[in-house]
Design a protein around this motif. Structure first.
Motif, short mmCIF file in Angstrom:
data_model
loop_
_atom_site.label_atom_id
_atom_site.label_comp_id
_atom_site.label_asym_id
_atom_site.label_seq_id
_atom_site.Cartn_x
_atom_site.Cartn_y
_atom_site.Cartn_z
N LEU A 1 4.48 4.23 10.03
CA LEU A 1 4.83 3.69 8.71
C LEU A 1 4.47 2.21 8.62
O LEU A 1 4.49 1.48 9.62
N ALA A 2 4.16 1.77 7.41
CA ALA A 2 3.85 0.35 7.17
C ALA A 2 5.13 -0.47 7.21
O ALA A 2 6.15 -0.09 6.61
N ASP A 3 5.10 -1.61 7.91
CA ASP A 3 6.28 -2.48 8.02
C ASP A 3 6.47 -3.36 6.80
O ASP A 3 7.54 -3.94 6.60
N CYS A 4 5.42 -3.51 5.99
CA CYS A 4 5.52 -4.40 4.83
C CYS A 4 4.50 -3.98 3.78
O CYS A 4 3.66 -3.11 4.02
N ARG A 5 4.58 -4.62 2.63
CA ARG A 5 3.61 -4.38 1.56
C ARG A 5 2.46 -5.36 1.71
O ARG A 5 2.65 -6.52 2.04
N GLY A 6 1.24 -4.88 1.47
CA GLY A 6 0.10 -5.77 1.56
C GLY A 6 -1.20 -5.00 1.68
O GLY A 6 -1.24 -3.78 1.54
N ARG A 7 -2.26 -5.73 1.96
CA ARG A 7 -3.58 -5.12 2.12
C ARG A 7 -3.83 -4.83 3.59
O ARG A 7 -3.64 -5.69 4.44
N ILE A 8 -4.27 -3.58 3.87
CA ILE A 8 -4.44 -3.15 5.26
C ILE A 8 -5.90 -3.24 5.68
O ILE A 8 -6.81 -2.94 4.90
N SER A 9 -6.11 -3.67 6.91
CA SER A 9 -7.44 -3.69 7.52
C SER A 9 -7.39 -2.81 8.76
O SER A 9 -6.59 -3.06 9.67
N LEU A 10 -8.21 -1.78 8.80
CA LEU A 10 -8.20 -0.83 9.91
C LEU A 10 -9.02 -1.35 11.08
O LEU A 10 -10.12 -1.88 10.90
N ARG A 11 -8.49 -1.19 12.30
CA ARG A 11 -9.18 -1.65 13.51
C ARG A 11 -9.45 -0.53 14.50
O ARG A 11 -9.88 -0.81 15.62
N ALA A 12 -9.18 0.70 14.13
CA ALA A 12 -9.45 1.84 15.00
C ALA A 12 -9.92 3.00 14.14
O ALA A 12 -9.57 3.09 12.96
N GLN A 13 -10.72 3.87 14.73
CA GLN A 13 -11.31 4.99 13.99
C GLN A 13 -10.51 6.27 14.21
O GLN A 13 -9.88 6.46 15.23
#
Length: 372
Positions: free
Chosen positions: A49-61
């Motif tokens: 789950l996301a800990d906060c609201r915001g824009r996410i950037s993925l670092r794993a495939q």
């Protein structure tokens, strides 16, 4: 502020997992407590789950094996909307743009198309292989662009200067045939773990199988008599498994040596009755544990099994649900199996395999009758 999304600690023995799915895309806006990924380990599948609201950037495939503690994404909580980048850029003033005149340069006769139509990467690669300079030939493409076909035609004219392509090696042909006949897919951590445990049990335990037939006539008659009232009172059906489980508890009480396990040079005797019930799922065989089965009623056992089956189908099984069983029951009868030799669920000392119920001719009081 940028918040790191790390692979959480999921259990003592779990050090890595498979990032089986992202529920969001790179640069998506996410909300607090939104499910953003699915992680599959050798024991369970869990959602992150996301800990906060915001824009996410993925670092794993997706499909990547990730370690506990590894950063698989970041969330920028300073970004409050999909279009907000945190910076205000000035509006360009078109009217003030000054375009400097370009000097007129006479093109070289032999390279007019080169400057106007740069070659594609494929043409450049083929040109390097054949040793043919694209600017020395006239292109047949749009606007005089040199194409791969142009390079190949020119190469044919100069065949002595290039090496003729060798026939395709057999392994390439085999690969093409294989791609039509089979598919390959990486095993999930859960399936790898199941395979490892079953093979380990076969190699490390002295397994003996014995077969017995049981006349199910009385049990089936009992279920038929009380089924309607049982469902009305408890909201679940009276199945066979509660009978099997209660019989198993009784047997373990009468033969306590089976309710034990070997640890090193010691025999550990269990004085509780936590019975595992094998559940088949699309991701593999799971064995959730019915705790304190000796103290549960038939209705409580059936409710527990129904809840486990639902959790297994939805991929919500927790590690705690699968640990600590002293004995296992598996029911191959639901697949039509008549007899089988189930493998021990280590470190347990016994497993009961139930099978399909068939009408058989048997002798009762000197008469041949059909019995289940």
């Amino acid at each position: 502020m940028v918040i790191e999304v790390k692979v959480p600690v999921l259990g003592e023995s779990i050090t890595s997992g498979l990032l089986s799915a992202w529920h969001v895309k790179n640069d998506d806006m996410v909300e607090t407590d939104q499910a953003i990924y699915e992680l599959e380990t050798d024991k369970i599948t869990s959602e992150g789950l996301a800990d906060c609201r915001g824009r996410i950037s993925l670092r794993a495939q997706e499909g990547e094996e990730v370690e506990v503690g590894q950063i698989i994404a970041t969330i920028d909580d300073s970004v409050t909307s999909p279009v907000d980048t945190g910076k205000s850029e000035p509006t360009p003033k078109v009217e003030k743009k000054v375009v400097a005149p370009k000097p007129v340069v006479e093109p070289e006769p032999e390279k007019p198309a080169k400057a106007k139509h740069p070659e594609s990467p494929a043409v450049r690669h083929l040109a390097a292989e054949t040793g043919i300079d694209p600017v020395t030939i006239s292109g047949s493409g749009k606007g005089g662009r040199v194409t791969k076909g142009d390079i190949l035609r020119e190469a044919k004219k100069k065949e002595p200067q290039i090496t003729a392509p060798a026939p395709a090696p057999p392994q390439i042909m085999e690969s093409k045939v294989e791609s039509r006949r089979v598919t390959r897919k990486k095993m999930t951590p859960l399936r790898r773990r199941i395979a490892e445990r079953l093979v380990a049990a076969k190699h490390s335990a002295a397994i003996l199988s014995t077969f017995n037939e049981v006349d199910m006539n009385e049990v089936m008659a009992l279920r038929k008599t009380h089924q309607e009232a049982f469902v009305a009172k408890h909201g679940v059906k009276l199945g066979f498994m509660s009978f099997f489980l209660k019989a198993t508890v009784k047997a373990l009480q009468e033969v306590p040596a089976i309710n034990a396990q070997i640890e090193g040079n010691e025999i550990v005797q269990n004085h509780y009755y936590d019975i595992g019930v094998a559940v088949s799922t699309p991701k593999g065989l799971l064995v959730p544990v019915v705790r304190n089965a000796d103290a549960l009623s038939f209705a409580e056992i059936e409710t527990c099994i129904v809840n486990y089956a639902k959790k297994a189908r939805e991929g919500r099984m927790a590690i705690e649900d699968l640990q600590g069983g002293v004995f296992t029951i598996t029911n191959g009868g639901i697949f039509g199996s008549l007899l089988s030799t189930p493998i021990l669920n280590q470190p347990q000392s016994g497993i009961l395999g139930m099978h399909t119920i068939k009408q058989r001719p048997v002798v009762v009081d000197g008469q041949v009758v059909a019995r289940p």
